[in-house]
Design a protein around this motif. Structure first.
Motif, PDB file in Angstrom:
ATOM      1  N   THR A   1      -2.169   8.794   0.579  1.00  0.00           N
ATOM      2  CA  THR A   1      -2.746   8.507  -0.581  1.00  0.00           C
ATOM      3  C   THR A   1      -4.566   9.459  -0.145  1.00  0.00           C
ATOM      4  O   THR A   1      -4.682  10.777  -1.503  1.00  0.00           O
ATOM      5  CB  THR A   1      -3.793   7.196  -0.003  1.00  0.00           C
TER       6      THR A   1
ATOM      7  N   ARG B   1     -11.254   2.287  -1.632  1.00  0.00           N
ATOM      8  CA  ARG B   1     -10.721   2.816  -0.582  1.00  0.00           C
ATOM      9  C   ARG B   1     -10.177   0.812  -0.137  1.00  0.00           C
ATOM     10  O   ARG B   1     -11.235   0.463  -0.045  1.00  0.00           O
ATOM     11  CB  ARG B   1     -10.603   3.261   0.230  1.00  0.00           C
ATOM     12  N   GLY B   2      -8.480   0.653   0.168  1.00  0.00           N
ATOM     13  CA  GLY B   2      -8.384  -0.350   0.295  1.00  0.00           C
ATOM     14  C   GLY B   2      -8.246  -1.497  -0.002  1.00  0.00           C
ATOM     15  O   GLY B   2      -8.510  -3.030   0.397  1.00  0.00           O
ATOM     16  N   GLY B   3      -8.491  -1.029  -1.549  1.00  0.00           N
ATOM     17  CA  GLY B   3      -8.532  -1.889  -2.384  1.00  0.00           C
ATOM     18  C   GLY B   3      -6.751  -2.490  -2.483  1.00  0.00           C
ATOM     19  O   GLY B   3      -6.570  -3.465  -3.564  1.00  0.00           O
ATOM     20  N   SER B   4      -6.442  -2.324  -1.859  1.00  0.00           N
ATOM     21  CA  SER B   4      -4.330  -3.215  -2.253  1.00  0.00           C
ATOM     22  C   SER B   4      -4.708  -4.379  -1.841  1.00  0.00           C
ATOM     23  O   SER B   4      -4.166  -5.546  -2.290  1.00  0.00           O
ATOM     24  CB  SER B   4      -3.244  -2.785  -1.263  1.00  0.00           C
ATOM     25  N   ASP B   5      -5.838  -4.853  -0.970  1.00  0.00           N
ATOM     26  CA  ASP B   5      -6.091  -6.246  -0.124  1.00  0.00           C
ATOM     27  C   ASP B   5      -6.409  -6.741  -1.330  1.00  0.00           C
ATOM     28  O   ASP B   5      -6.400  -8.409  -1.765  1.00  0.00           O
ATOM     29  CB  ASP B   5      -7.423  -6.687   0.640  1.00  0.00           C
TER      30      ASP B   5
ATOM     31  N   PHE C   1      -3.436  -1.822  -5.085  1.00  0.00           N
ATOM     32  CA  PHE C   1      -5.128  -0.451  -5.454  1.00  0.00           C
ATOM     33  C   PHE C   1      -5.535   0.184  -6.798  1.00  0.00           C
ATOM     34  O   PHE C   1      -6.005   0.991  -6.652  1.00  0.00           O
ATOM     35  CB  PHE C   1      -4.565   0.592  -4.672  1.00  0.00           C
TER      36      PHE C   1
ATOM     37  N   SER D   1       0.953  -1.247  -0.287  1.00  0.00           N
ATOM     38  CA  SER D   1      -0.228   0.171  -0.119  1.00  0.00           C
ATOM     39  C   SER D   1       1.589   0.814   0.256  1.00  0.00           C
ATOM     40  O   SER D   1       2.200   1.033  -0.184  1.00  0.00           O
ATOM     41  CB  SER D   1      -0.672   0.048   1.487  1.00  0.00           C
ATOM     42  N   ALA D   2       0.315   2.186   0.049  1.00  0.00           N
ATOM     43  CA  ALA D   2       0.947   3.851   0.420  1.00  0.00           C
ATOM     44  C   ALA D   2       0.675   3.810   1.588  1.00  0.00           C
ATOM     45  O   ALA D   2       0.178   2.668   1.997  1.00  0.00           O
ATOM     46  CB  ALA D   2       0.007   4.311  -0.689  1.00  0.00           C
TER      47      ALA D   2
ATOM     48  N   LYS E   1      -2.068   9.588   5.574  1.00  0.00           N
ATOM     49  CA  LYS E   1      -2.369   9.071   4.846  1.00  0.00           C
ATOM     50  C   LYS E   1      -1.492   9.756   3.530  1.00  0.00           C
ATOM     51  O   LYS E   1      -2.101  10.448   3.366  1.00  0.00           O
ATOM     52  CB  LYS E   1      -3.702   8.127   4.441  1.00  0.00           C
TER      53      LYS E   1
ATOM     54  N   GLU F   1       1.236   4.425  -3.643  1.00  0.00           N
ATOM     55  CA  GLU F   1       1.693   2.730  -4.186  1.00  0.00           C
ATOM     56  C   GLU F   1       3.296   2.403  -5.184  1.00  0.00           C
ATOM     57  O   GLU F   1       3.129   1.670  -4.779  1.00  0.00           O
ATOM     58  CB  GLU F   1       0.482   1.986  -4.635  1.00  0.00           C
TER      59      GLU F   1
END
Ligand code: ADP
Ligand code: ASP
Ligand code: MG
Length: 438
Positions: free
Chosen positions: A51, A185-189, A170, A38-39, A49, A116
């Motif tokens: 982002t 948002r939170g998409g790096s998962d 992300f 993530s960033a 953050k 990212e």
């Protein structure tokens, strides 16, 4: 050699100390070959953050406000790490390229995705791993929707050429015009899960700032019990309903290839965390696996005698909200009534039109609208073998004076959802938790 894919979230990449921990974790196991990042997130409470700073940077660019100060603030988040760790990942040169792009004209998604991108460039330098860009590999259609199969093929082909690599989370790009597209948002998962599938990983380790998933949100319930093992299905219900530790869509790619997801704590690397897999924990003595919920729903209830005999009633009701491009979350029905549970933000200026159409097309006896509703999901794979879970929830809530405005049980029978007034949300969550967890 089998492959492990790791994803490190914002707090895990926030500063040089955190990135040292990442290096130690990755180097502790030679199977840890692909790393998604993530960033940089918050370093302390009150910090920003990256982002969020990038969204602000875009607002300044768009409105022709001088953006140099913010640009330098963002750059220093990365160069300070580079300097402190004594690596040269070429971060300053990348910022020059970004400034050039800004001057020539770029999109918001491009700017926001750089959080990212730069994180992955930096961490690939620290680890000595290759950098594999998500642009051109995590693929979206012309409407910005993720293309799962195309992504899998493109990532698979690229990863095969790299023994070890770092991939930014992300974002990806559109197959239509090559532009950068963002996940939510939170998409790096989700990126981590896509990479795990494409690498045929034996496990997807999701490294964050808690030692796994807890049975309830720790901000609502004091010291909730950790979950050691849970199924994909249960996790999906909990994350959709607000257990924000893992993005609600991150389950899909891993589940497709049966890859277990392990939620781990970068700050406590020896803790086993939570394992998410197909079967979950069939031997657990607890009936429920977890509770999650969120506020901000509206319930529209339509009453009409003999509704169940009127062919096409539900279809017409759904067509009305479809015409308004409104999504619903639940539609509990009775013989003479139909309710729609909708996120209030979806309705904004559309509610009056929807109600007018309901009255005109459906000729109901009555319609009621309740807003400020919170939904609480009680989730557990073992619930379908246990009688009376919904009854216990209702009795416990009634005994403590909480009014239930809606009750719905998912067809998969692993989920009972109650709607309560928003002001009762925290209390109701604690009552349900205490009813099942002694
Ligand atoms: P990352 O930046 O690593 O992706 P997130 O902030 O997205 O991390 O997710 C971790 C956070 O999720 C925790 O710090 C915690 O506050 C929150 N959280 C909400 N519900 C739960 C839950 N049921 N179990 C564990 N953590 C939860
Ligand atoms: N950096 C992005 C966000 O803040 C994506 C992520 O962290 O997963 O939402
Ligand atoms: Mg997250």
């Amino acid at each position: 050699m089998s492959v492990k894919v790791l994803k490190f979230g914002g707090s895990s990449v926030a500063d040089a100390d955190q990135i040292r921990k990442i290096k130690a974790i990755v180097e502790a196991d030679p199977e840890r070959r692909y790393v998604v990042v993530s960033a940089p997130g918050k370093r302390y409470s009150g910090d920003s953050k990256v982002t969020d700073l990038l969204f602000m940077l875009w607002a300044q660019i768009e409105h022709n406000i001088p953006y140099d100060a913010l640009f330098d603030t963002i750059m220093s988040r990365y160069t300070s790490i580079e300097d402190e760790l004594g690596v040269d990942a070429g971060i300053r040169g990348r910022f020059d390229e970004i400034r050039n792009k800004i001057e020539k004209g770029c999109t918001e998604s491009y700017i926001v995705s750089r959080g990212e991108y730069l994180s992955a460039v930096l961490i690939s330098g620290v680890l000595g791993y290759d950098f594999v860009d998500s642009e051109g590999r995590v693929l979206f259609d012309a409407r910005g929707r993720l293309l799962a199969e195309e992504t899998d093929a493109a990532l698979r082909q690229e990863l095969a050429q790299h023994e070890r690599a770092v991939v930014p989370g992300f974002y990806g790009s559109s197959v239509a015009d090559g532009r950068i597209c963002l996940l939510s948002r939170g998409g790096s998962d989700v990126t981590g899960s896509l990479v795990a599938r494409a690498a045929d990983a034996s496990i997807y380790e999701n490294w964050t700032d808690v030692s796994g998933m807890l049975m309830a949100d720790p901000r609502v319930v004091d010291d909730p019990r950790p979950i050691r093992h849970i199924s994909y299905m249960e996790l999906r219900e909990l994350s959709y309903m607000g257990a924000s530790v893992l993005h609600e869509d991150a389950v899909f790619p891993a589940r497709m290839s049966d890859i277990p997801i392990n939620i781990r704590n970068t700050n406590v690397p020896d803790a086993p965390g939570t394992i998410i897999s197909k079967g979950g924990d069939d031997n657990s003595p607890e009936i429920i696996s977890g509770i999650a919920g969120k506020k901000g729903f509206t319930v529209i209830s339509i009453y009409k005698n003999m509704m169940n005999k009127e062919i096409g009633f539900v279809r017409r009701a759904l067509a009305i909200i479809e015409d308004q491009h409104v999504n619903f979350d639940h539609i509990p029905t009775g013989i003479d009534s139909l309710s729609m549970v909708i996120e209030s933000s979806e309705l904004e200026d559309k509610l009056d039109d929807i109600l007018a159409e309901f009255r005109h097309q459906l000729k109901p006896d009555d319609i009621t609208v309740e807003d400020n509703i919170a939904l609480i999901a009680t989730v557990g794979l073992r619930m379908h073998r246990t009688l009376g879970v919904a009854a216990r929830i209702c009795t416990a809530l009634a005994d403590s004076g909480v009014n239930i405005r809606m009750l719905n049980q998912g067809t998969n029978e692993i989920n009972v959802i109650v709607g309560v007034e928003s002001q009762d949300f925290e209390k109701a969550t604690r009552v349900i938790y205490n009813e099942f967890i002694k």
